[in-house]
Design a protein around this motif. Sequence first.
Motif, PDB file in Angstrom:
ATOM      1  N   ALA A  13       4.015   6.271  -4.798  1.00 24.62           N
ATOM      2  CA  ALA A  13       4.190   6.390  -6.252  1.00 24.62           C
ATOM      3  C   ALA A  13       3.145   7.333  -6.836  1.00 24.62           C
ATOM      4  N   ASP A  14       1.916   7.196  -6.368  1.00 23.40           N
ATOM      5  CA  ASP A  14       0.841   8.091  -6.823  1.00 23.40           C
ATOM      6  C   ASP A  14       1.199   9.540  -6.571  1.00 23.40           C
ATOM      7  N   MET A  15       1.643   9.784  -5.311  1.00 21.73           N
ATOM      8  CA  MET A  15       1.932  11.140  -4.877  1.00 21.73           C
ATOM      9  C   MET A  15       3.086  11.735  -5.684  1.00 21.73           C
ATOM     10  N   GLU A  49       0.834  -1.200   0.000  1.00 15.03           N
ATOM     11  CA  GLU A  49       0.000   0.000   0.000  1.00 15.03           C
ATOM     12  C   GLU A  49       0.867   1.247   0.000  1.00 15.03           C
ATOM     13  N   ASP A  60       3.995  10.970  -8.575  1.00 16.68           N
ATOM     14  CA  ASP A  60       3.479  11.174  -9.910  1.00 16.68           C
ATOM     15  C   ASP A  60       2.667  12.452  -9.982  1.00 16.68           C
ATOM     16  N   LYS A  61       1.778  12.580  -9.014  1.00 13.59           N
ATOM     17  CA  LYS A  61       0.851  13.697  -9.002  1.00 13.59           C
ATOM     18  C   LYS A  61       1.580  15.027  -8.960  1.00 13.59           C
ATOM     19  N   ASN A  66      -4.419  11.049   2.912  1.00 14.66           N
ATOM     20  CA  ASN A  66      -5.762  11.419   2.512  1.00 14.66           C
ATOM     21  C   ASN A  66      -6.553  12.133   3.612  1.00 14.66           C
ATOM     22  N   ALA A 102       2.384   1.940  -3.383  1.00 20.38           N
ATOM     23  CA  ALA A 102       1.406   2.460  -4.339  1.00 20.38           C
ATOM     24  C   ALA A 102       1.089   3.916  -4.055  1.00 20.38           C
ATOM     25  N   LEU A 103       0.832   4.237  -2.759  1.00 16.66           N
ATOM     26  CA  LEU A 103       0.438   5.604  -2.410  1.00 16.66           C
ATOM     27  C   LEU A 103       1.559   6.602  -2.680  1.00 16.66           C
TER      28      LEU A 103
END
Lengths: 220, 795
Positions: A124-126, A118, A128-129, A160, A121-122
Amino acid sequence: MLLELNHIYKWVQSGGQKIFLLKDINLKVEEGEFISIMGPSGSGKSTLLNIIGMLDVFNEGEYNFLEDSVHNLKEKHRSNLYKQYIGFVFQAYHLLDELTVYENLEMPLLYKKYSSSERKALVADMLDKFNIVGKQNLFPSQLSGGQQQLVGIARALISNPKLILADEPTGNLNSKQGEEIMEIFKELNKEGVTIIQVTHSEKNAAYASRTINLLDGRQV
Amino acid sequence: MFKNHIKIAWRGLKMDKMFSALNILGLSIGLTIAILLFSFISFEKSFDKQYKSYSDIYRVLVNTTGDAFDKEIMATAPAAVAPALKEELSAVKYAARMLQHSFGETAFIKANNNNFIEKRLFWCDQELFSIFDTKFIKGDPASAITRPNTVVLSKSAAEKYFGTIDPMGKTIKVDDKTELEVTGVFEDFAKNSTIDCNLIASFSSTYFSKEPSWSNSSFETYVQLKDNASKVASENQMQQILDKNVDKQGQWYTLSLQPLSEVHLYSKDYTSTYTSRIGSISEIKNLSFLALLILLIACVNYMNLMTARSQKRAKDVGINKTLGASSKSLVGRFYAETGLLTLIALCIGVVLSIAIIPIFNTITGASIDYKFLMAPSFIIGVCIVWLVTTLVAGSYPAFYLSGFSPSAILKSANRTVSNAVIRKALVVFQFTASVVLIVGVLVVYQQLEFMKNKDLGYKPQNVIAVSTAAIKTYNKKQALANEVKKLSSVIEVGSAQGFPGMDVSGRSLHKNDQDENGKNIQTNVADASVLEVLQLKLLAGKTLPSVKQEGDTLVDVVLNKKAITYLGLTPEEAIGKKVDMQLGDNATIIGVVDDFNFESLHKPIGAYAFHNSRFEGKPYLLVRFNSASVANTMRQLESAYNKVATDSSFDYTFLDKNMEQLYEQDRKTAKVGLLFCLLAIFVACLGLFGLAAFTAEQRKKEIGVRKVLGASVLGITQMLSADFLKLIAVSIIIAFPVAYIIMQKWLETFAFRISIGWLVFFVAGMCAVIIALITVSFQAIKAATANPIKSLRTE
């Protein structure tokens, strides 16, 4: 409604006299709002922000956050509450010097006991964002101020939260970097994040949907 | 999470290199000492545990009764005890006697046509090998030394005497008299064995095995009791056996059993044991205390340095708390950090210890080897030291720092540090300990100097005692004496039973018939010139006559002043009086010498007599020589000796060196003390350095403001240093009485001692102040010369 302050007073004792830091503050914040707190130095902006963030206590009044009455909660519950719902962004970024960008982002997730996959993933998202994938292995000292603040915001967002509290987030940045950060706040707000910021600058305050002005601890 | 703690800690260490270095250095020193001392203590405690019957083995002690022996306890028993116990005490499984050659003298060995000197030849009963399971390489332990005139050699002795030749069946000759047949070779006794013989000859070869007496108490006796036999019951039965064999009036002692587990560490005050390996439980206690003290100082140091960085730490803690860290996870993090640091320090400590062990062995006389560091008990011990150090050193940062409130980071104002008192107390503690150690070392050195320079009442310098035990005939001895006298560098020669600094025959001196107990007196057979050789001061009368007729039953005695004072006489009155001192009815006082220190200065001077009876021999030639060319004199002496004694080696003792041997333990204490003292001061300085850095950081803004207002660099340096001097002053005030009490207690172990003067305290105090000033001023000057704009801008 996200939070509500009713008749909040805060004072300190000095030489047998009460010195009021905050006097009779009343504030209602709905989810999805973007609020600026303004006022001259010593008007109580940061104190108010700290009280909203539950890092500081008040002497009188009521504070309701979602369904909880913060003024009735024990220290431990209070800290659980802010850990769950609130993200902080600081003027001096306050990144952990010993950790890389990636690890700084991962830290809150570690404390909240997310699993390894988790977390991956989180983060990597951040990355990226905020477009900082290429910087993930750098240490804070290797980044510019604007980039550091970007990481600071990403870190505040990663678990979040419902509410972002920002204490002069652009105070240490030049005007161009400051503008970029404010644009990001605007974007986030559009996505539904509630933001309360403390600022000195009229220009930055204008990004918000509502401004609260303080003077000597009072709302004006 | 844990991995993360370690990662952060590691990067933190790398980032702040100076602090990490100070921390690791301090802890490494503390841990090195702890490891060394821990290995020393485990080595001392491991004594004799390798023997299978460890818990069933006892040594027979002779507890003297009556005043003549001052209730002394002897580790040696009469020769009749062992056979009687074996015979009459059902609980005894094995019993064995050990007699060191000639009651503790050097043996001269001739083997394979070479001459050797052997200090560790013992005459023992065969059951010794059953009690202390001894591994034989050649021969049979059950029968090797049952016959008279047989001997077994240790492996290293066999190599020394016979080289590569198989020694089995060969003969060795002892003191040019007794021939012994080699019937076995045993594995050397371990270094942590109390039994430390090189050669073991059969007890049946000796005269004492034929007529074992109940009075000559010179035989170290070991017994092994049967499983489950009771020590107390056995001791009671031993009393009955003694009653049966010796009538009540002849009983000048009682017998008791000392468990093998106590033999090594608890026998320091027992007399006449033969082993060269005697430990001391009080030494172990003192060293443990010192080691713990230094480790504690190092831990305190760590706490100090950690909290000195609390400014940065406060920020870290605040951020982590807003990110969701609980206090618990922060405590974990600080412990992880401490644990990592102590682990690094521990590794350095282990490496340092391994490097230092040879030096440590020389200083303390221990024989710790590297194999010992691999023993599981040692590794477990080191792990415990690590854990304890981590817990102690980490406690303060972990709980103090993790308690910071998260809002602290959002406030720009400097945190007021409420724990300043604790930090100051820590520094005071460190310096108090250092000052006590400095005073201790100074006092020990003064006492050692005092002992070195004290007028002993005789002059041991430039006197050498040559052993003539291997020379059989009187004529040959006389020939050697004449030969030596002729040497140009020799001033005077005399022969005697012994010399000051070594035990001679103990007898008891009686005032009259009513005086039953009497006084213990050392008696030394000597010839006329011995007083001259030793340069003793004759108070009255004359020295012993130079010629004694054959068949003359008169015994001439020269007493020291202590002895005649006991008799109630003045030196002049004493001359010509008969004296009752177990030298027959015709012992007459012919001379009185002034008191002299024939024992170590730990002991008060006792009664001493030179006499010319024939009860004992005179195996030493005492030679006073010219100090001009010692090496040359020694060569001449040796060649003179070899001319007369063709079959034995030249063995000698310098009297002054021998006296110094008596203070070996004290010198060891001084050396270890000095080492510890230096390290403790060094570590304490690291702590002070940390605190100074911390204060300078804390007062950065204040210093900036003062400079802007016109303060000089010197003024600020003084201001910062003065605060620390106050702490040092407090340490000194606490340390002085503590040091005085401790050192006074140590000095009381000497009958002849210095008194502690104010100078010692002055020097110790000045040392502490100067060292502290140097340490602190470095930081103070740095803070004072910093640009004030930088410190004021941060707001």
